[in-house]
Motif scaffolding. Sequence first.
Motif, mmCIF file in Angstrom:
data_model
loop_
_atom_site.group_PDB
_atom_site.id
_atom_site.type_symbol
_atom_site.label_atom_id
_atom_site.label_comp_id
_atom_site.label_asym_id
_atom_site.label_seq_id
_atom_site.Cartn_x
_atom_site.Cartn_y
_atom_site.Cartn_z
ATOM 1 N N VAL A 128 1.075 -1.278 -0.152
ATOM 2 C CA VAL A 128 0.176 0.203 -0.283
ATOM 3 C C VAL A 128 0.852 1.436 -0.064
ATOM 4 O O VAL A 128 1.985 1.134 0.768
ATOM 5 C CB VAL A 128 -0.835 -0.411 0.929
ATOM 6 N N LYS A 129 0.364 2.497 -0.446
ATOM 7 C CA LYS A 129 1.053 3.194 -0.808
ATOM 8 C C LYS A 129 0.260 4.888 0.352
ATOM 9 O O LYS A 129 -0.122 5.307 0.226
ATOM 10 C CB LYS A 129 0.812 4.184 -1.985
ATOM 11 N N PHE A 214 -7.756 6.369 -3.662
ATOM 12 C CA PHE A 214 -7.793 5.127 -2.869
ATOM 13 C C PHE A 214 -7.499 3.793 -3.628
ATOM 14 O O PHE A 214 -6.796 3.109 -3.509
ATOM 15 C CB PHE A 214 -9.390 5.282 -2.180
ATOM 16 N N ILE A 215 -8.253 4.227 -5.001
ATOM 17 C CA ILE A 215 -7.366 2.972 -5.455
ATOM 18 C C ILE A 215 -6.205 2.673 -6.153
ATOM 19 O O ILE A 215 -5.767 1.906 -5.576
ATOM 20 C CB ILE A 215 -8.739 2.859 -7.072
ATOM 21 N N ASP A 216 -5.357 4.150 -6.418
ATOM 22 C CA ASP A 216 -4.034 4.530 -6.735
ATOM 23 C C ASP A 216 -3.053 3.728 -6.098
ATOM 24 O O ASP A 216 -2.100 3.500 -6.300
ATOM 25 C CB ASP A 216 -4.383 5.799 -7.911
ATOM 26 N N LYS A 222 -5.355 -3.958 -1.306
ATOM 27 C CA LYS A 222 -4.805 -4.489 -0.133
ATOM 28 C C LYS A 222 -6.264 -5.505 0.195
ATOM 29 O O LYS A 222 -6.256 -6.103 0.960
ATOM 30 C CB LYS A 222 -4.675 -3.743 1.014
ATOM 31 N N ILE A 223 -7.232 -4.672 0.729
ATOM 32 C CA ILE A 223 -8.747 -5.396 1.290
ATOM 33 C C ILE A 223 -8.974 -6.263 -0.473
ATOM 34 O O ILE A 223 -9.061 -7.962 0.994
ATOM 35 C CB ILE A 223 -9.923 -3.805 0.839
ATOM 36 N N TYR A 253 -19.823 11.590 -14.068
ATOM 37 C CA TYR A 253 -19.009 10.236 -14.733
ATOM 38 C C TYR A 253 -17.808 9.893 -13.304
ATOM 39 O O TYR A 253 -18.197 8.857 -13.542
ATOM 40 C CB TYR A 253 -18.424 11.728 -15.622
ATOM 41 N N HIS A 254 -16.650 10.966 -13.545
ATOM 42 C CA HIS A 254 -15.786 10.005 -13.331
ATOM 43 C C HIS A 254 -16.189 9.935 -11.988
ATOM 44 O O HIS A 254 -15.692 7.997 -11.391
ATOM 45 C CB HIS A 254 -14.314 11.151 -12.993
ATOM 46 N N TYR A 255 -16.636 10.500 -10.301
ATOM 47 C CA TYR A 255 -17.179 9.972 -8.858
ATOM 48 C C TYR A 255 -18.247 8.574 -9.641
ATOM 49 O O TYR A 255 -17.928 7.160 -8.671
ATOM 50 C CB TYR A 255 -17.814 10.620 -8.694
ATOM 51 N N GLN A 256 -18.868 8.173 -10.289
ATOM 52 C CA GLN A 256 -19.529 7.183 -10.872
ATOM 53 C C GLN A 256 -18.997 6.475 -11.167
ATOM 54 O O GLN A 256 -18.922 5.385 -10.295
ATOM 55 C CB GLN A 256 -20.712 7.277 -11.632
ATOM 56 N N TYR A 257 -17.794 6.255 -11.539
ATOM 57 C CA TYR A 257 -17.268 4.689 -12.468
ATOM 58 C C TYR A 257 -16.147 4.564 -11.494
ATOM 59 O O TYR A 257 -16.030 3.620 -11.588
ATOM 60 C CB TYR A 257 -16.428 6.249 -13.371
ATOM 61 N N GLN A 258 -15.527 5.369 -10.565
ATOM 62 C CA GLN A 258 -14.571 4.919 -9.171
ATOM 63 C C GLN A 258 -16.029 4.357 -8.206
ATOM 64 O O GLN A 258 -14.960 2.964 -8.297
ATOM 65 C CB GLN A 258 -14.458 5.898 -8.177
ATOM 66 N N LEU A 259 -16.648 4.849 -8.642
ATOM 67 C CA LEU A 259 -17.866 3.857 -7.554
ATOM 68 C C LEU A 259 -17.974 2.491 -8.087
ATOM 69 O O LEU A 259 -18.240 0.730 -7.258
ATOM 70 C CB LEU A 259 -19.093 4.597 -6.909
#
Length: 418
Positions: A128-129, A214-216, A222-223, A253-259
């Motif tokens: 994890v970074k 969080f993803i990057d 890790k989870i 767009y972007h926020y929903q894509y990540q979710l």
Amino acid sequence: MKQIYLNTLTIIAAFISATGAAKAQSFDFDMSKPQPVYCNETGSGYDILPAPDKKHAADPYYFSVKVPDGNYLVRVTLGGKKNSNTTLRAEGRRLMMDNITTSKSKETRVVSFVVNKRSPLIDEKRRVKIKEREKDYLAWDDKLTLEVNGSNPAVKSIHIERTDVPTIYLCGNSTVVDQNFEPWASWGQMITRWFDDGVAVSNHAESGLTARTFIDSFRLEKILSTLKAGDYVFVEFGHNDEKEKRAGDGAWYHYQYQLKIFVDKVRDKGAEIVFCTPTQRRFFEKDNKTIRNTHGDFPAAMKMVAELEKVPVIDLNGMTKTLFETMGFEDSKRLLVHYPANTFPNQPNALADNTHFNTFGAYEVAKCVVMGIKTLNLPLVQHLRSDWKDFTPEHPDDWKVFKWAPAKISELTKPDGN
């Protein structure tokens, strides 16, 4: 070739043996007898603060045990020669049990809870970074650390053993993270108080993060490395996502894509996912009665993904709006890091933060989350402690009677994000 084969078998056998030993690992400590100061060689002992002695027997202390990543059942026997009041926290100030009393007449009480211990290691190639500020977090080291606090704490013995229970993984930002230092706090480190030893909470949130960062930083990976059927992943983002300005960023767009990435990855592991809309900021309109929504379209965008993907939602955005408005313009400050100068050591200036919760505020928001779990009728409700009492933000607890044993470690630097 034969020698290579034999060496490989030896390595595999050693790994299996070590894995088995880790799963079977258990510890017992008689706290009425002298214990060492923690070091890597002993693998257990008093940590962080000076070891208690007869003169400071009633002072808070930390006790650490070196263990592999995993969930650990902790059973603590309480009681002493005097009336006692004990609060137990774990790792980064996760509240496990609070204000447990025993009388001086040989009364003992046994309490148990599960602590999740983790490190940044994912596998041989990935870690994890974590941020520079996280390197000193108790949640990312190689130890399981207990904080014994209270007005007169009295611990007779501690038992720790590896356990296999459903885990609630938390993803989010500074409103969710285990805040390591007073006076900051988040609901993720308070919700642990309300679950029995049949469930663990693993909080992977960090201040300043968006769903993307969080993803990057490989936190979701890790989870996923330990996630299994029967586990839950709770996701709350929005505070920092709304400040991202790359092409394509925004709620729709972007926020929903990540979710959607969270949904797909979690379900691929056979686990359950729950969305939490972002908590409100204490931003009153000019009437000083109504909270203004500072999150724009982000709560609605999260709800849209939830509807399309059939994800349960806990509306913390709505509940914290009600909580702030119910408490009013002045008393709502009692939920957040609002303190006059010199409340804490080396604090020459007043603290006035309308985003980050203090311990009382985090405690109240954690109760909102539990009520969301109950409203959704998730199977997790069977693991709520017997002393849980239903809560509504329209009838918050009285901040005047809230009792918190402050940790001895404070930090005036504001958490990342807003």
